[in-house]
Design a protein around this motif. Structure first.
Motif, PDB file in Angstrom:
ATOM      1  N   PRO A  19      45.924  -4.927 -16.891  1.00  0.00           N
ATOM      2  CA  PRO A  19      46.738  -5.783 -16.020  1.00  0.00           C
ATOM      3  C   PRO A  19      46.012  -6.132 -14.718  1.00  0.00           C
ATOM      4  O   PRO A  19      46.211  -5.494 -13.683  1.00  0.00           O
ATOM      5  N   LEU A  20      45.158  -7.136 -14.794  1.00  0.00           N
ATOM      6  CA  LEU A  20      44.343  -7.539 -13.649  1.00  0.00           C
ATOM      7  C   LEU A  20      44.319  -9.057 -13.563  1.00  0.00           C
ATOM      8  O   LEU A  20      43.845  -9.731 -14.478  1.00  0.00           O
ATOM      9  N   SER A  21      44.845  -9.587 -12.474  1.00  0.00           N
ATOM     10  CA  SER A  21      44.879 -11.036 -12.276  1.00  0.00           C
ATOM     11  C   SER A  21      43.555 -11.537 -11.727  1.00  0.00           C
ATOM     12  O   SER A  21      42.747 -10.767 -11.198  1.00  0.00           O
ATOM     13  N   GLU A  22      43.350 -12.834 -11.846  1.00  0.00           N
ATOM     14  CA  GLU A  22      42.153 -13.451 -11.265  1.00  0.00           C
ATOM     15  C   GLU A  22      42.097 -13.226  -9.760  1.00  0.00           C
ATOM     16  O   GLU A  22      41.029 -12.946  -9.207  1.00  0.00           O
ATOM     17  N   ALA A  23      43.236 -13.326  -9.100  1.00  0.00           N
ATOM     18  CA  ALA A  23      43.255 -13.160  -7.642  1.00  0.00           C
ATOM     19  C   ALA A  23      42.843 -11.746  -7.250  1.00  0.00           C
ATOM     20  O   ALA A  23      42.022 -11.551  -6.344  1.00  0.00           O
ATOM     21  N   ARG A  24      43.404 -10.744  -7.936  1.00  0.00           N
ATOM     22  CA  ARG A  24      43.048  -9.364  -7.590  1.00  0.00           C
ATOM     23  C   ARG A  24      41.598  -9.079  -7.955  1.00  0.00           C
ATOM     24  O   ARG A  24      40.874  -8.405  -7.228  1.00  0.00           O
ATOM     25  N   ALA A  25      41.151  -9.584  -9.093  1.00  0.00           N
ATOM     26  CA  ALA A  25      39.758  -9.379  -9.498  1.00  0.00           C
ATOM     27  C   ALA A  25      38.813  -9.933  -8.441  1.00  0.00           C
ATOM     28  O   ALA A  25      37.803  -9.307  -8.106  1.00  0.00           O
ATOM     29  N   GLY A  26      39.129 -11.098  -7.910  1.00  0.00           N
ATOM     30  CA  GLY A  26      38.284 -11.696  -6.872  1.00  0.00           C
ATOM     31  C   GLY A  26      38.210 -10.827  -5.630  1.00  0.00           C
ATOM     32  O   GLY A  26      37.132 -10.654  -5.043  1.00  0.00           O
ATOM     33  N   ARG A  27      39.347 -10.267  -5.238  1.00  0.00           N
ATOM     34  CA  ARG A  27      39.358  -9.396  -4.053  1.00  0.00           C
ATOM     35  C   ARG A  27      38.578  -8.107  -4.316  1.00  0.00           C
ATOM     36  O   ARG A  27      37.840  -7.630  -3.448  1.00  0.00           O
ATOM     37  N   LEU A  28      38.754  -7.542  -5.503  1.00  0.00           N
ATOM     38  CA  LEU A  28      38.024  -6.320  -5.840  1.00  0.00           C
ATOM     39  C   LEU A  28      36.514  -6.548  -5.828  1.00  0.00           C
ATOM     40  O   LEU A  28      35.755  -5.761  -5.259  1.00  0.00           O
ATOM     41  N   VAL A  29      36.086  -7.629  -6.465  1.00  0.00           N
ATOM     42  CA  VAL A  29      34.654  -7.922  -6.533  1.00  0.00           C
ATOM     43  C   VAL A  29      34.085  -8.128  -5.130  1.00  0.00           C
ATOM     44  O   VAL A  29      33.011  -7.608  -4.797  1.00  0.00           O
ATOM     45  N   ALA A  30      34.795  -8.862  -4.289  1.00  0.00           N
ATOM     46  CA  ALA A  30      34.310  -9.106  -2.929  1.00  0.00           C
ATOM     47  C   ALA A  30      34.184  -7.797  -2.156  1.00  0.00           C
ATOM     48  O   ALA A  30      33.198  -7.573  -1.436  1.00  0.00           O
ATOM     49  N   GLU A 186      45.660   0.064  -4.357  1.00  0.00           N
ATOM     50  CA  GLU A 186      46.528  -1.046  -4.767  1.00  0.00           C
ATOM     51  C   GLU A 186      46.986  -0.799  -6.188  1.00  0.00           C
ATOM     52  O   GLU A 186      46.376  -0.019  -6.927  1.00  0.00           O
ATOM     53  N   THR A 187      48.078  -1.452  -6.552  1.00  0.00           N
ATOM     54  CA  THR A 187      48.646  -1.237  -7.880  1.00  0.00           C
ATOM     55  C   THR A 187      48.944  -2.566  -8.551  1.00  0.00           C
ATOM     56  O   THR A 187      49.279  -3.556  -7.896  1.00  0.00           O
ATOM     57  N   ALA A 188      48.818  -2.575  -9.878  1.00  0.00           N
ATOM     58  CA  ALA A 188      49.095  -3.786 -10.649  1.00  0.00           C
ATOM     59  C   ALA A 188      50.557  -4.178 -10.492  1.00  0.00           C
ATOM     60  O   ALA A 188      51.459  -3.337 -10.491  1.00  0.00           O
ATOM     61  N   SER A 189      50.775  -5.473 -10.382  1.00  0.00           N
ATOM     62  CA  SER A 189      52.136  -5.986 -10.244  1.00  0.00           C
ATOM     63  C   SER A 189      52.786  -6.139 -11.619  1.00  0.00           C
ATOM     64  O   SER A 189      52.112  -6.135 -12.657  1.00  0.00           O
ATOM     65  N   LEU A 190      54.092  -6.319 -11.617  1.00  0.00           N
ATOM     66  CA  LEU A 190      54.801  -6.554 -12.871  1.00  0.00           C
ATOM     67  C   LEU A 190      54.303  -7.831 -13.533  1.00  0.00           C
ATOM     68  O   LEU A 190      54.158  -7.888 -14.767  1.00  0.00           O
ATOM     69  N   ASP A 191      54.010  -8.855 -12.747  1.00  0.00           N
ATOM     70  CA  ASP A 191      53.469 -10.100 -13.308  1.00  0.00           C
ATOM     71  C   ASP A 191      52.145  -9.843 -14.031  1.00  0.00           C
ATOM     72  O   ASP A 191      51.887 -10.416 -15.099  1.00  0.00           O
TER      73      ASP A 191
END
Length: 251
Positions: A19-30, A186-191
């Protein structure tokens, strides 16, 4: 298109195996790239998408992904080639238990701590061994958002038990006890959960709708119905934490 050995398409809609969104992935990578790792080790890498994105963000880095799934590893190599990263990354089909690879400046372990030990403290000790003193670990680990009932556990995975996971506070305490400080929690959202679980089964669901009388349909239908019942049971109960961990330097 990805197909299973039965010829049924599956997992073509997944970017990340979790459960990893594009937005969160971008923040993690940065955030991870900000520490300018030169070496990246991905435990249970699957297709290695997150590792490949880190390598794109840190041109001096090299990566190594370890997993047992030959199909995922092949897809990871294809993705690396399409992005011009073949010379900077390797994908190895091998067990991560007691691995001799590392230490690395960045260790990714997302949904794969069981590959390093049967118990979480063991896995965290291994992660501390595998990261350099000035490095980072990204740990993606399940936790109970609330204690599941016995009825809920009976509808989850086989032999599911309360002891399979900790609460988020305990999870963080265990990481600290293993020699880390949590830089970011941080934690994965329901979405994110719903998008992942839906994408995980979408190809097979469409195939079942189009081939209801296929010889493989009955067994496939039973399997996906069982998985859907499980995730709709742990929906809102099981969480996934993304902990960016900083190793405490030896005195």
């Amino acid at each position: 298109m990805t197909t299973s050995d039965t010829g049924i398409p599956h997992r073509t809609r997944l970017t990340f195996h979790g459960p990893l969104s594009e937005a969160r992935a971008g923040r993690l990578v940065a955030r991870l790239a900000r520490n300018t790792p030169r070496t990246v080790l991905d435990i249970g890498c699957g297709r290695g998408e997150l590792m490949l994105r880190v390598l794109e963000a840190t041109p001096e880095a090299t990566g190594l992904g370890v997993d047992l799934d030959a199909e995922d590893l092949a897809r990871g190599r294809e993705n690396a080639a399409s992005r011009g990263l073949t010379e900077r990354v390797r994908f190895l089909q091998e067990c991560a238990t007691g691995t001799l690879h590392g230490p690395a400046d960045l260790v990714l372990c997302v949904g794969a701590s069981q590959a390093l030990g049967d118990r979480l403290p063991e896995a965290l000790a291994e992660l501390r061994r595998l990261v350099t003193d000035r490095g980072r670990v990204l740990l993606g680990e399940g936790f109970w958002q609330r204690t599941p009932t016995e009825a809920e556990l009976s509808r989850m995975w086989p032999d599911a038990a309360v002891t399979d996971h900790h609460g988020l506070a305990t999870l963080t305490d265990l990481a600290i006890a293993a020699g880390f400080r949590p830089e970011w929690t941080e934690t994965a959202s329901l979405d994110e959960w719903e998008a992942f679980e839906s994408a995980y089964q979408a190809d097979v669901e469409v195939w079942l709708a189009e081939h209801p009388d296929h010889p493989l349909a009955a067994g496939t239908r039973e399997r996906v119905d069982r998985h859907r019942a499980a995730w709709l049971t742990y929906r809102g109960v099981l969480g996934l934490a993304y902990l960016t961990l900083v190793p405490v330097r030896a005195r």
